[in-house]
Write a protein that holds these residues in place. Structure first.
Motif, short mmCIF file in Angstrom:
data_model
loop_
_atom_site.label_atom_id
_atom_site.label_comp_id
_atom_site.label_asym_id
_atom_site.label_seq_id
_atom_site.Cartn_x
_atom_site.Cartn_y
_atom_site.Cartn_z
N UNK A 125 1.70 7.34 -20.75
CA UNK A 125 0.51 6.73 -20.17
C UNK A 125 -0.65 6.88 -21.15
N UNK A 126 -1.16 5.75 -21.63
CA UNK A 126 -2.29 5.81 -22.58
C UNK A 126 -3.62 5.88 -21.84
N UNK A 127 -3.70 5.10 -20.76
CA UNK A 127 -4.96 5.04 -20.01
C UNK A 127 -4.67 4.84 -18.53
N UNK A 128 -5.61 5.31 -17.73
CA UNK A 128 -5.61 4.97 -16.30
C UNK A 128 -7.04 4.55 -15.94
N UNK A 129 -7.15 3.42 -15.27
CA UNK A 129 -8.46 3.01 -14.71
C UNK A 129 -8.22 2.81 -13.21
N UNK A 130 -8.94 3.57 -12.39
CA UNK A 130 -8.58 3.58 -10.97
C UNK A 130 -9.76 3.94 -10.07
N UNK A 131 -9.55 3.72 -8.77
CA UNK A 131 -10.58 4.09 -7.78
C UNK A 131 -9.96 4.79 -6.57
N UNK A 132 -8.86 5.50 -6.78
CA UNK A 132 -8.20 6.25 -5.70
C UNK A 132 -8.18 7.75 -6.02
N UNK A 133 -7.68 8.53 -5.06
CA UNK A 133 -7.48 9.95 -5.33
C UNK A 133 -6.37 10.13 -6.37
N UNK A 134 -6.38 11.26 -7.02
CA UNK A 134 -5.43 11.51 -8.10
C UNK A 134 -4.18 12.19 -7.54
N UNK A 135 -3.04 11.57 -7.76
CA UNK A 135 -1.78 12.18 -7.31
C UNK A 135 -0.74 12.01 -8.41
N UNK A 136 -1.13 12.50 -9.58
CA UNK A 136 -0.27 12.33 -10.75
C UNK A 136 -0.76 13.32 -11.80
N UNK A 137 0.15 13.90 -12.55
CA UNK A 137 -0.35 14.67 -13.69
C UNK A 137 0.55 14.48 -14.90
N UNK A 138 -0.04 14.66 -16.06
CA UNK A 138 0.71 14.49 -17.29
C UNK A 138 0.61 15.78 -18.08
N UNK B 80 3.94 8.09 -6.64
CA UNK B 80 4.82 7.41 -5.68
C UNK B 80 4.70 5.90 -5.75
N UNK B 81 3.60 5.42 -6.33
CA UNK B 81 3.37 3.97 -6.39
C UNK B 81 3.72 3.40 -7.76
N UNK B 82 4.32 4.24 -8.59
CA UNK B 82 4.62 3.83 -9.96
C UNK B 82 6.13 3.80 -10.19
N UNK B 83 6.58 3.22 -11.32
CA UNK B 83 8.02 3.18 -11.56
C UNK B 83 8.64 4.58 -11.48
N UNK B 84 9.90 4.62 -11.05
CA UNK B 84 10.58 5.91 -10.86
C UNK B 84 10.59 6.77 -12.12
N UNK B 85 10.67 6.11 -13.28
CA UNK B 85 10.74 6.91 -14.52
C UNK B 85 9.37 7.11 -15.17
N UNK B 86 8.32 7.10 -14.35
CA UNK B 86 6.95 7.21 -14.89
C UNK B 86 6.80 8.45 -15.79
N UNK B 87 7.53 9.51 -15.47
CA UNK B 87 7.42 10.73 -16.29
C UNK B 87 8.02 10.58 -17.68
N UNK B 88 8.80 9.52 -17.88
CA UNK B 88 9.38 9.28 -19.21
C UNK B 88 8.53 8.28 -19.99
N UNK B 89 7.52 7.71 -19.35
CA UNK B 89 6.67 6.74 -20.04
C UNK B 89 5.45 7.44 -20.62
#
Ligand code: MG
Ligand code: MG
Ligand code: MG
Length: 306
Positions: free
Chosen positions: A91-104, A80-89
């Motif tokens: 993702x090479x890496x994620x570095x984060x400190x929040x809960x996970x609300x995304x899957x690839x 929800x905090x990423x670009x609308x077309x995130x599923x078309x991009x």
């Protein structure tokens, strides 16, 4: 290797801006010459202060990335905090400190730690990769950590965050307490913003179980300065509730000096605030003593009570 766009969440805060810069630098040092630091929204006053102090230009504003573009995400793992077309991009890496609300549907490098700030993880990544942290990078990193931990006062702050700032301040050659307070105060200047802008500065859209919610946080050094706009703020909140079909709009006005938040809650589920904190909303507002962290003291508690 093609371009790699590196960015954090929408309504970027200081961690999202600084970690994208710091990550782009690390990627370059590790041979990814086309790493580009980006942002998906306006630079806030606090980040402006940091960039000016460090003499660094703001990351590039990106609006829509072509399908298939390679990206690295910092400081969020929430669709929800990423670009609308995130599923078309890609993702090479994620570095984060929040809960996970995304899957690839494909494997990626994923580094998440429950520390107070993405830049604390970035600090570790520099060390692990034996990449030198120069004065500028140190300033950006410590600024992000101070911002996310409210100068160590937030319950999200860990020993690692604090130790990183102490080490980084030596490299940056600055007094982190004085610098940190000046930076946080710079971030509380909302005098030039419209009500709409204030309500969008650090707004997170989230679902507390079934309750469709926006939680917005505005930092201040003096709560009454913001509360004098209560009528106008409420009008703006009502509009957003209607437009987005929200059940709840929570505005946290966080006193960074005394570590409390005044809350304004509107929407048909406003009683969720009362239930979660044992307070009574009077004129839609209440003081939440000791509450400063949306991530640790608001989202989980309100989800539990929803
Ligand atoms: Mg953030
Ligand atoms: Mg962060
Ligand atoms: Mg934040």
């Amino acid at each position: 290797m093609g371009k790699t766009y590196i960015f954090g969440h929408k309504n970027p805060d200081t961690d999202s801006i600084m970690s994208s810069l710091v990550m782009a630098n690390l990627e370059k040092k590790l041979g990814n010459s086309e790493a580009i630091s980006c942002r998906t929204g306006k630079v806030n006053k606090e980040s402006e202060y940091v960039l000016k102090y460090a003499g660094v230009e703001a990351p590039m504003l990106i609006e829509n990335l072509e399908a298939g573009s390679e990206v690295i995400i910092v400081d969020t793992a929430n669709e929800k905090e990423l670009p609308d077309n995130i599923n078309e991009l890609k993702i090479k890496k994620i570095v984060d400190h929040h809960y996970v609300a995304l899957h690839t549907s494909y494997p990626l490098y994923y580094r998440a730690e429950p520390v107070g700030c993405t830049s604390t993880i970035m600090y570790k990544l520099y060390k692990e990769n034996n990449v030198e942290i120069d004065k500028t990078i140190a300033t950006l990193m410590l600024s992000a950590i101070i911002s996310d931990t409210l100068l160590f006062k937030s319950p999200t702050c860990t020993v690692e965050d604090k130790n990183a700032v102490i080490e980084l301040a030596k490299i940056a050659d600055l007094d982190y307490e004085k610098y940190g307070l000046d930076m946080l105060k710079a971030g509380t200047d909302i005098s030039s913003f419209t009500i709409q802008e204030i309500l969008n500065l650090d707004a997170k859209e989230t679902s507390l179980k079934e309750v469709k919610t926006i939680i917005n946080q505005v930092n201040t050094a003096y709560i009454p300065d913001v509360m004098k706009m209560q009528t106008d703020l409420e009008e703006g909140m009502k509009k957003i509730i209607e437009e987005k079909g929200l059940d709840l709009f929570v505005l946290l006005i966080t006193d960074i000096v005394n570590s409390n938040s005044q809350v304004i809650a509107l929407g048909k589920n406003a009683d969720l605030v009362e239930k979660s904190y044992g307070v009574k909303l009077e004129n839609n507002t209440a003081l939440l003593k000791g509450v400063v962290s949306r991530k640790k003291q608001v989202i989980p508690i309100m989800t539990e009570n929803a």
